[in-house]
Design an enzyme around this catalytic site. Structure first.
Site, short mmCIF file in Angstrom:
data_model
loop_
_atom_site.label_atom_id
_atom_site.label_comp_id
_atom_site.label_asym_id
_atom_site.label_seq_id
_atom_site.Cartn_x
_atom_site.Cartn_y
_atom_site.Cartn_z
N ASP A 228 32.77 14.51 -33.25
CA ASP A 228 32.40 14.33 -31.84
C ASP A 228 31.90 15.65 -31.26
O ASP A 228 32.49 16.71 -31.48
CB ASP A 228 33.65 13.86 -31.08
CG ASP A 228 33.35 13.43 -29.67
OD1 ASP A 228 32.59 12.47 -29.50
OD2 ASP A 228 33.88 14.07 -28.72
N GLU A 277 36.53 19.91 -51.82
CA GLU A 277 37.74 20.02 -52.66
C GLU A 277 38.25 18.65 -53.07
O GLU A 277 39.04 18.52 -54.00
CB GLU A 277 38.88 20.69 -51.88
CG GLU A 277 38.76 22.17 -51.73
CD GLU A 277 39.81 22.69 -50.75
OE1 GLU A 277 40.84 22.00 -50.51
OE2 GLU A 277 39.60 23.79 -50.21
C1 NOJ Z 1 30.79 11.55 -27.40
C2 NOJ Z 1 31.49 10.24 -27.50
O1 NOJ Z 1 30.70 9.35 -28.24
C3 NOJ Z 1 31.74 9.77 -26.10
O2 NOJ Z 1 32.19 8.43 -26.05
C4 NOJ Z 1 32.71 10.71 -25.45
O3 NOJ Z 1 32.88 10.36 -24.09
C5 NOJ Z 1 32.22 12.15 -25.52
N1 NOJ Z 1 31.70 12.49 -26.81
C6 NOJ Z 1 33.33 13.11 -25.21
O4 NOJ Z 1 34.25 13.13 -26.25
#
Ligand code: NOJ
Length: 558
Positions: A228, A277
């Site tokens: 993310d 790994e």
């Molecule tokens: C991207 C994620 O896909 C989204 O749903 C989220 O709100 C933001 N990152 C923050 O983590």
């Protein structure tokens, strides 16, 4: 729970690399299905999807023909941003189940030949994370504060935020906290909601913790991580002002002092060493919003991650010239680094492509067949295989997306559904009838539209004209035909305005031609049709002939 590598099975059986004429690395051609755990299947009837619900539906995914399943976050979380605010990265939120459920899900998936990719959220934690809570208690200057970005405010009494950075969800990216004695204190940075404080990736304890977390989940048997905000962890030195840009957008492409800084790549190099790994080709996928495809390619250099989402493709309108440009640009950028291109049309952050592309089901089906014909790996978001539209009329009182509550008004406000994310997160229908159309035994956390049952898996199963049947046929064809799946180029064929046509060849000389009419009128394509070969698949009713119907994609094969 302690897990041991030795007793984990993996659905591999494929040789590594592309040499030797075998099938290429799995992630170079994989179709990866995104499950949004709250909205997929509810195993215990509490209205919220969960891991046992997903586990029970794995056979459906295997039958659909996908290679891997990416699960959005299921970790312990106060759910300020639907689980992207993690309080404990080693625990499952009780509303989704527990670690035993995760273990059982991973094992069952592997038995069915499906790989599991989990979401890792390293840019920020929840404000309820133990580290952040301790940092608040310990006060300015303590080591725990250095794991986040705490700063004194500007102004005579520190009453102004440290810089002008804005949250992606609207408003300032800084929130002021009270000192342990109750007096007004420092500010902390949160690029998203105030409940999502950003980690300081210059801090060694943060780096060590995430390497340990990778190992924890790899030991649990997962096949990879979707990372993310992979472009956000490193901030420009000195946190310089961003200047005025207007409201920031999720998946945007702006150049900003807190995104896509060169320092992130060192982190991915260290993560790649850990992934390597482990046996069975474990992968990292970057959710990186960058200004250009060339910048995205940096995340997938041979010693970094394996794939990056192609948001430039997702953000392209249904226009033949624009699509050709973005396809060429994506392939040209990935070729020098040797990574597969990826293709995606929908996810849990954007308006579903059936609605977004503005042409209803016919256009959505045509867009899907185009995507699945392109070289590389493709992502499917749960429910798109049913032809689900965006739910555009959710009442304000049921919405849960923090972006909805923090969005601005006036010129900066999101238009229509853009920027609002509950409408693509409505639980999916499994049966024609029932309290939540088979999602669970009771209701669902977001209301489903009354007509949802007609789009259900049960209604579409066995109907050869259904969207579900189209997805199944397309995924089966991808597996069967050597010209589809992995690759790094297409050969464009001359085509009339508004039509895209390209040819792909397999290592054995077999071929597939894909033609797409993006216009809303039929187009004569007599010159383009292959003189030999046979119709493989069409997104609308097309039995042959030299006229391509409106909003239609057709595949031919040798
Ligand atoms: C991207 C994620 O896909 C989204 O749903 C989220 O709100 C933001 N990152 C923050 O983590």
């Amino acid at each position: 729970m302690t897990q041991h590598l030795a007793d984990r099975t993996h659905p591999s059986g494929e040789p590594s690399g592309t040499a030797g004429g075998g099938r290429p690395d799995w992630w170079r051609h994989a179709v990866i299905y995104q499950v949004y755990p709250r909205s997929f299947a509810d195993g215990n009837g509490d209205g919220m999807g969960d891991l046992p619900g997903i586990r029970a539906r794995l056979p459906y995914l295997a039958e659909l023909g996908v290679d891997a399943v990416w699960l959005s976050p299921f970790y312990a979380s106060p759910q300020a941003d639907a689980g992207y605010d993690v309080a404990d990265y080693r625990a499952i939120d009780p509303m989704f189940g527990d670690l035993h459920d995760a273990d059982a899900l991973i094992r069952d998936a592997h038995d069915l030949g499906l790989r599991i990719i989990v979401d890792l959220v390293p840019n920020h934690s929840s404000d309820q994370h133990e580290w952040f809570q301790r940092a608040l208690r310990q006060g300015p200057g303590t080591p725990l504060r250095d794991r986040y970005h705490f700063r004194p405010g500007k102004g005579e009494h520190g009453e102004l935020p440290p810089n002008d950075w804005e949250s992606i969800f609207g408003g300032s990216a800084w929130t002021r906290v009270a000192n342990p004695d109750g007096s007004p204190g420092e500010w902390y940075l949160h690029l998203f909601a105030p409940q999502q404080p950003d980690f300081n990736w210059n801090n060694q304890a943060v780096r060590d913790e995430f390497r340990s977390l990778l190992r924890f989940w790899l030991d649990m048997g997962v096949d990879g991580f979707r990372i993310d905000v992979a472009h956000g962890m490193v901030k420009a030195e000195g946190l310089p002002d961003m200047g005025s840009t207007g409201q920031l957008r999720l998946l945007g492409a702006q150049v900003l002092p807190f995104f896509d800084q060169d320092g992130v790549h060192e982190i991915y190099r260290s993560w790649r060493r850990i992934l390597d790994e482990y046996p069975g080709q474990r992968i990292g996928v970057a959710e990186a919003w960058t200004p250009t495809a060339d910048r995205t390619a940096l995340y997938v250099r041979p010693d970094e991650l394996h794939q990056a989402f192609n948001f430039h493709y997702l953000n392209t309108p249904w226009d033949a010239d624009a699509l050709r440009r973005v396809i060429d640009g994506s392939l040209d950028s990935m070729r020098p680094v040797g990574a597969p291109s990826t293709w995606v049309l929908s996810n849990h952050d954007v308006v579903r492509h059936l609605t977004r592309l503005g042409g209803g089901l016919a256009r959505a089906r045509a867009a899907t067949l185009l995507m699945l014909a392109l070289p590389g790996s493709a992502y499917i978001y749960q429910g798109e295989e049913l032809g689900l539209p965006e739910v555009t009329d959710l009442p304000d009182e049921v919405r849960q997306d923090p972006a909805f509550f923090r969005r601005g008004t006036g010129d900066d406000a999101a238009d229509g559904q853009e920027g609002l994310r509950d409408g693509c997160r409505v639980p999916i229908p499994w049966t024609a009838e029932g309290a939540s159309f088979g999602f669970g035994d009771n209701g669902s956390w977001l209301p489903q539209p009354p007509g949802w049952g007609k789009l259900s898996v049960a209604e579409q199963t066995g109907d050869p004209s259904s969207t579900l049947a189209l997805y199944r046929a397309a995924l089966a064809a991808r597996r069967a035909h050597p010209a589809l799946g992995a690759g790094d180029s297409v050969t464009w064929l001359p085509a009339p305005a508004g039509v895209l046509a390209f040819r792909r060849e397999g290592a054995d000389g077999s071929w597939v031609i894909c033609a797409v009419n993006t216009t809303d009128t039929p187009v004569a394509v007599a010159d383009l049709l292959p003189r030999t070969g046979q119709l493989l698949l069409a997104s609308t009713h097309f039995a042959g002939g030299d006229v391509l119907p409106a909003d239609t994609t057709v595949w031919w094969r040798d």
